[in-house]
Write an enzyme that holds these catalytic residues in place. Sequence first.
Site, PDB file in Angstrom:
ATOM      1  N   ALA A  42     -16.754   0.693  49.459  1.00 20.75           N
ATOM      2  CA  ALA A  42     -17.623   1.521  48.625  1.00 20.75           C
ATOM      3  C   ALA A  42     -16.758   2.211  47.577  1.00 20.75           C
ATOM      4  O   ALA A  42     -15.886   3.007  47.917  1.00 20.75           O
ATOM      5  CB  ALA A  42     -18.363   2.549  49.468  1.00 20.75           C
ATOM      6  N   VAL A  43     -17.002   1.859  46.330  1.00 23.38           N
ATOM      7  CA  VAL A  43     -16.279   2.470  45.224  1.00 23.38           C
ATOM      8  C   VAL A  43     -17.301   3.258  44.408  1.00 23.38           C
ATOM      9  O   VAL A  43     -18.261   2.683  43.888  1.00 23.38           O
ATOM     10  CB  VAL A  43     -15.569   1.410  44.350  1.00 23.38           C
ATOM     11  CG1 VAL A  43     -14.767   2.080  43.246  1.00 23.38           C
ATOM     12  CG2 VAL A  43     -14.668   0.527  45.204  1.00 23.38           C
ATOM     13  N   PHE A  97     -11.592   4.039  52.871  1.00 26.54           N
ATOM     14  CA  PHE A  97     -11.977   5.027  51.863  1.00 26.54           C
ATOM     15  C   PHE A  97     -13.498   5.043  51.762  1.00 26.54           C
ATOM     16  O   PHE A  97     -14.133   3.998  51.756  1.00 26.54           O
ATOM     17  CB  PHE A  97     -11.346   4.684  50.511  1.00 26.54           C
ATOM     18  CG  PHE A  97     -11.394   5.810  49.529  1.00 26.54           C
ATOM     19  CD1 PHE A  97     -10.526   6.877  49.640  1.00 26.54           C
ATOM     20  CD2 PHE A  97     -12.319   5.803  48.506  1.00 26.54           C
ATOM     21  CE1 PHE A  97     -10.567   7.926  48.734  1.00 26.54           C
ATOM     22  CE2 PHE A  97     -12.371   6.835  47.595  1.00 26.54           C
ATOM     23  CZ  PHE A  97     -11.501   7.905  47.708  1.00 26.54           C
ATOM     24  N   ARG A 147     -27.874   2.670  49.836  1.00 20.51           N
ATOM     25  CA  ARG A 147     -27.592   1.248  50.046  1.00 20.51           C
ATOM     26  C   ARG A 147     -26.981   0.960  51.415  1.00 20.51           C
ATOM     27  O   ARG A 147     -26.879  -0.188  51.823  1.00 20.51           O
ATOM     28  CB  ARG A 147     -26.680   0.745  48.926  1.00 20.51           C
ATOM     29  CG  ARG A 147     -27.432   0.611  47.616  1.00 20.51           C
ATOM     30  CD  ARG A 147     -26.535   0.671  46.405  1.00 20.51           C
ATOM     31  NE  ARG A 147     -27.295   0.532  45.173  1.00 20.51           N
ATOM     32  CZ  ARG A 147     -28.033   1.484  44.607  1.00 20.51           C
ATOM     33  NH1 ARG A 147     -28.125   2.664  45.176  1.00 20.51           N
ATOM     34  NH2 ARG A 147     -28.689   1.263  43.489  1.00 20.51           N
ATOM     35  N   ASP A 176     -14.670  10.672  37.403  1.00 18.61           N
ATOM     36  CA  ASP A 176     -14.507  11.098  36.014  1.00 18.61           C
ATOM     37  C   ASP A 176     -13.393  10.363  35.274  1.00 18.61           C
ATOM     38  O   ASP A 176     -13.182  10.594  34.088  1.00 18.61           O
ATOM     39  CB  ASP A 176     -14.215  12.605  35.967  1.00 18.61           C
ATOM     40  CG  ASP A 176     -15.386  13.421  36.479  1.00 18.61           C
ATOM     41  OD1 ASP A 176     -16.539  12.960  36.339  1.00 18.61           O
ATOM     42  OD2 ASP A 176     -15.144  14.517  37.022  1.00 18.61           O
ATOM     43  N   HIS A 184     -10.325   5.096  36.944  1.00 21.70           N
ATOM     44  CA  HIS A 184      -9.843   4.534  38.206  1.00 21.70           C
ATOM     45  C   HIS A 184     -10.877   3.591  38.839  1.00 21.70           C
ATOM     46  O   HIS A 184     -10.530   2.523  39.346  1.00 21.70           O
ATOM     47  CB  HIS A 184      -9.502   5.678  39.171  1.00 21.70           C
ATOM     48  CG  HIS A 184      -8.902   5.228  40.456  1.00 21.70           C
ATOM     49  ND1 HIS A 184      -7.619   4.739  40.547  1.00 21.70           N
ATOM     50  CD2 HIS A 184      -9.408   5.182  41.715  1.00 21.70           C
ATOM     51  CE1 HIS A 184      -7.359   4.416  41.799  1.00 21.70           C
ATOM     52  NE2 HIS A 184      -8.431   4.673  42.525  1.00 21.70           N
ATOM     53  N   ALA A 216     -10.533  -0.146  48.718  1.00 23.98           N
ATOM     54  CA  ALA A 216     -11.036  -1.415  48.186  1.00 23.98           C
ATOM     55  C   ALA A 216      -9.943  -2.230  47.502  1.00 23.98           C
ATOM     56  O   ALA A 216      -9.975  -3.464  47.520  1.00 23.98           O
ATOM     57  CB  ALA A 216     -12.179  -1.150  47.215  1.00 23.98           C
ATOM     58  N   TYR A 217      -8.973  -1.563  46.913  1.00 24.43           N
ATOM     59  CA  TYR A 217      -7.889  -2.261  46.224  1.00 24.43           C
ATOM     60  C   TYR A 217      -7.096  -3.140  47.192  1.00 24.43           C
ATOM     61  O   TYR A 217      -6.564  -4.180  46.803  1.00 24.43           O
ATOM     62  CB  TYR A 217      -6.966  -1.227  45.556  1.00 24.43           C
ATOM     63  CG  TYR A 217      -5.954  -1.821  44.620  1.00 24.43           C
ATOM     64  CD1 TYR A 217      -6.295  -2.119  43.307  1.00 24.43           C
ATOM     65  CD2 TYR A 217      -4.657  -2.080  45.040  1.00 24.43           C
ATOM     66  CE1 TYR A 217      -5.362  -2.656  42.430  1.00 24.43           C
ATOM     67  CE2 TYR A 217      -3.717  -2.616  44.171  1.00 24.43           C
ATOM     68  CZ  TYR A 217      -4.080  -2.905  42.876  1.00 24.43           C
ATOM     69  OH  TYR A 217      -3.166  -3.442  42.013  1.00 24.43           O
TER      70      TYR A 217
END
Length: 162
Positions: free
Chosen positions: A85-86, A23, A132, A90, A93, A61-62
């Site tokens: 990368a998270v 993701f 980053r 809005d 989550h 990431a989960y």
Amino acid sequence: MTVFEGNFENSKDLNIGIVVSRFNDLITNKLLSGCIDCLKRHGVNVETNENKVDIAWVPGAYELPLITQLMARTKKYDVIITLGAVIRGDTPHFDVVISEASKGIASVTRDTSIPIIFGVLTTDTMQQALERAGIKNNLGWGYALQALEMGSLVNAMKISKV
């Protein structure tokens, strides 16, 4: 008094696992590229036929903690790097995903005594994530340096039977 420190000269023989979130792969591919570049420049043979570096891809990431745990339990790896990368949206989550990912990865470190490098970017915007994982400042490089230092440090402590 004994002082223990990681030694980059003794890190080229480390077996390294890398778990990468698919993701936001625009970001995670750049982090992985920086990571691999750093390992190469520090003498780690990253060629597939050498089996010094293994890469596992997960959906997001989960899912990082589970595959990190499975890799760690093999006892093949001296250190494991997690990359993700998270990016805040809005809804809540973001908070749930990053909380569970970070707690899960920390748990693997404590349960296995294998250093796990937490290379998951948490940003408010895609632009922040790109900055980053960019050419000027790619945190993937830094995560690889942490891995080399921690892997060699833990190995030195094992040899000294601390």
